[in-house]
Design a protein around this motif. Sequence first.
Motif, PDB file in Angstrom:
ATOM      1  N   ARG A 104       0.838  -1.213   0.000  1.00 41.19           N
ATOM      2  CA  ARG A 104       0.000   0.000   0.000  1.00 41.19           C
ATOM      3  C   ARG A 104       0.865   1.251   0.000  1.00 41.19           C
ATOM      4  O   ARG A 104       0.566   2.221  -0.715  1.00 41.19           O
ATOM      5  N   ALA A 107      -8.788   1.794  -3.657  1.00 36.04           N
ATOM      6  CA  ALA A 107      -8.033   1.093  -4.694  1.00 36.04           C
ATOM      7  C   ALA A 107      -8.841   1.003  -5.988  1.00 36.04           C
ATOM      8  O   ALA A 107      -8.278   1.154  -7.080  1.00 36.04           O
ATOM      9  N   LEU A 117      -3.553  -2.614  -7.691  1.00 37.06           N
ATOM     10  CA  LEU A 117      -4.727  -2.006  -7.053  1.00 37.06           C
ATOM     11  C   LEU A 117      -5.896  -2.983  -7.010  1.00 37.06           C
ATOM     12  O   LEU A 117      -6.629  -3.044  -6.016  1.00 37.06           O
TER      13      LEU A 117
END
Length: 133
Positions: A10, A71, A113
Motif C-alpha cells: 500500500r 483502490a 490495485l
Amino acid sequence: MNNAINLIGRLLLAALFLPAGLSKLSGFEGTVGYISSVGLPLPTVAAAAALAVEILGSVALIVGFQTRIAAAVLAVFTLVASVFFHAFWAAAPEQAFVQQLLFFKNIGVIGGLLVLVSSGAAGFSLDAKKEAQ
C-alpha cells in the motif's frame, strides 16, 4: 508477515500517486494546460478531480481506510489516465516506445490495485481496526 507485506504494498502504491497529486496541487495551472492539450473537456474540473483522487486515494491506502474503494477508484482513474495520456498507439514514432512503457507500467499498477480491491488492507489498517470493534 502478510500484514506487513500488505502495508508495504500500500505504501509503495501510494508513493506513485501522492507525489503526483501534490505536484498537481502546486502546479495546478500547468496540469490544467496539460489536460487541455489532449482535448479533454472541463480541464480545470478534471485537474481538481485528479489531484483529489491522487491525494485522498493515497492517504486512504497509507492508513488503510476504505481500502477496497480507494483502490478501485485509483484503478479506474489510472486506466482512464493511461488511455488519454499514454496513448502509444497514437504517439509519434519517436515517442511511442516510452508511451508504451508508461502505459503498461500503469496496467501493472492497476493489477496491484485490483489485488487490494480483492483482498483489502489486512491487519495494519484502519479497516482492520474497525472490523475488530
